[in-house]
Design an enzyme around this catalytic site. Structure first.
Site, mmCIF file in Angstrom:
data_model
loop_
_atom_site.group_PDB
_atom_site.id
_atom_site.type_symbol
_atom_site.label_atom_id
_atom_site.label_comp_id
_atom_site.label_asym_id
_atom_site.label_seq_id
_atom_site.Cartn_x
_atom_site.Cartn_y
_atom_site.Cartn_z
ATOM 1 N N THR A 37 0.794 -1.236 0.000
ATOM 2 C CA THR A 37 0.000 0.000 0.000
ATOM 3 C C THR A 37 0.821 1.278 0.000
ATOM 4 O O THR A 37 0.265 2.359 -0.153
ATOM 5 C CB THR A 37 -0.949 0.035 1.214
ATOM 6 O OG1 THR A 37 -0.180 -0.049 2.420
ATOM 7 C CG2 THR A 37 -1.946 -1.112 1.152
ATOM 8 N N ASN A 68 7.154 -8.270 0.574
ATOM 9 C CA ASN A 68 7.753 -6.947 0.720
ATOM 10 C C ASN A 68 7.513 -6.345 2.102
ATOM 11 O O ASN A 68 8.187 -5.388 2.474
ATOM 12 C CB ASN A 68 7.184 -6.001 -0.349
ATOM 13 C CG ASN A 68 7.620 -4.569 -0.151
ATOM 14 O OD1 ASN A 68 8.790 -4.240 -0.283
ATOM 15 N ND2 ASN A 68 6.676 -3.695 0.189
ATOM 16 N N TYR A 113 16.942 -5.764 12.284
ATOM 17 C CA TYR A 113 16.468 -5.731 10.901
ATOM 18 C C TYR A 113 17.459 -6.435 9.973
ATOM 19 O O TYR A 113 17.071 -7.270 9.144
ATOM 20 C CB TYR A 113 16.275 -4.282 10.481
ATOM 21 C CG TYR A 113 15.892 -4.091 9.031
ATOM 22 C CD1 TYR A 113 14.578 -4.228 8.611
ATOM 23 C CD2 TYR A 113 16.853 -3.744 8.071
ATOM 24 C CE1 TYR A 113 14.220 -4.034 7.282
ATOM 25 C CE2 TYR A 113 16.505 -3.553 6.739
ATOM 26 C CZ TYR A 113 15.189 -3.704 6.360
ATOM 27 O OH TYR A 113 14.846 -3.522 5.044
ATOM 28 N N LYS A 141 16.732 -9.872 7.720
ATOM 29 C CA LYS A 141 16.856 -9.886 6.264
ATOM 30 C C LYS A 141 17.991 -10.816 5.820
ATOM 31 O O LYS A 141 17.924 -11.411 4.732
ATOM 32 C CB LYS A 141 17.086 -8.469 5.742
ATOM 33 C CG LYS A 141 15.892 -7.539 5.934
ATOM 34 C CD LYS A 141 14.672 -7.995 5.143
ATOM 35 C CE LYS A 141 13.546 -6.981 5.194
ATOM 36 N NZ LYS A 141 12.375 -7.367 4.367
#
Length: 252
Positions: free
Chosen positions: A16, A92, A159, A163
């Site tokens: 979005t 994503n 983070y 990842k």
């Protein structure tokens, strides 16, 4: 160039705003039908309506909290109800909390791994099960980060760790699914001008730009093209790779 995406059915998780919204738009421009997934139904519906009205493709907005272990089952059920079949999954969604390790709370570290690594695992697993059961080929694209290879310099070790796990998971899954014609790849963005990074860019733009050989942050569409390419029939011989969309931050 025809990317072979016309009429394909695509799920974009985290679709979005920022990179996700840009990716949804690029898919719709190619004639793909898009399921837009986020935590907020109003935002999903707004993007879905915009894409349908602009490009005439089928769209659906699906609410899903990536912190909920049952989200994957609900997501695929709703997407299949809308499209009857599925071809592409783009993971994503992610969170980018800030804390240096000495100040980091264990629950924040675990939550970051849950949203950024465990949830993509669940979605990849469920999507792979669907494709295998239907004897279908397909494409999975996981969005990772340049921090995987550089490490974090600004208090985002959780983070970077999440990842990093997603990169090696992507490689492992690619090996498992290659015999079945299912391609699994990743895109590693660098610094993008997105809502997630806007505030910190305003505070430290010169610092971040100094780390980018091209001298500027990316616009979301510039990274989005790599995602769409990996979903297309032009990438059929690529699996287990990570595209570095970093403006030169990664040179390998």
């Amino acid at each position: 160039m025809d990317f072979g995406l016309n009429g394909k059915h695509v799920i974009v998780v985290g679709g979005t705003k920022g990179l996700g919204k840009a990716v949804c738009k690029l898919f719709a421009e190619e004639g793909a039908n898009v399921a837009i997934v986020s935590r907020h139904q109003a935002a999903c519906d707004a993007v879905a309506e915009e894409l349908h009205n602009t490009y005439g493709v089928k769209t659906v907005g699906i609410t899903c909290d990536m912190g909920d272990d049952h989200c994957g089952d609900i997501l695929f059920e709703k997407a299949l109800n809308a499209f009857d079949s599925l071809d592409v999954l783009v993971n994503n969604a992610g969170i980018w909390p800030q804390a240096y390790v000495v100040d980091m709370k264990e629950e924040d570290f675990r939550h970051t791994l849950n949203v950024n690594l465990v949830s993509p695992f669940i979605l990849c697993r469920n999507f792979a099960r669907y494709l295998l059961a239907q004897h279908r080929t397909g494409k999975i694209i996981n969005v990772v980060s340049q921090a995987v290879f550089h490490g974090s310099t600004t208090g985002h070790a959780h983070y970077a760790a999440s990842k990093g796990g997603l990169v090696t998971f992507t490689i492992s899954l690619a090996r498992e699914l290659a015999p079945y014609g299912i391609n699994v790849n990743a895109v590693a963005p660098g610094i993008m001008d997105t809502p997630m990074m806007h505030e910190i860019l305003c505070q430290k733009r010169e610092y971040y730009q100094s780390r980018i050989p091209l001298g500027r942050e990316a616009q979301p569409e510039e990274v989005g093209y790599s995602v769409v390419f990996l979903a297309s029939n032009k990438s059929d011989y690529l699996t287990g790779i990570t595209i570095d969309a970093t403006g030169g931050m990664l040179m390998r």
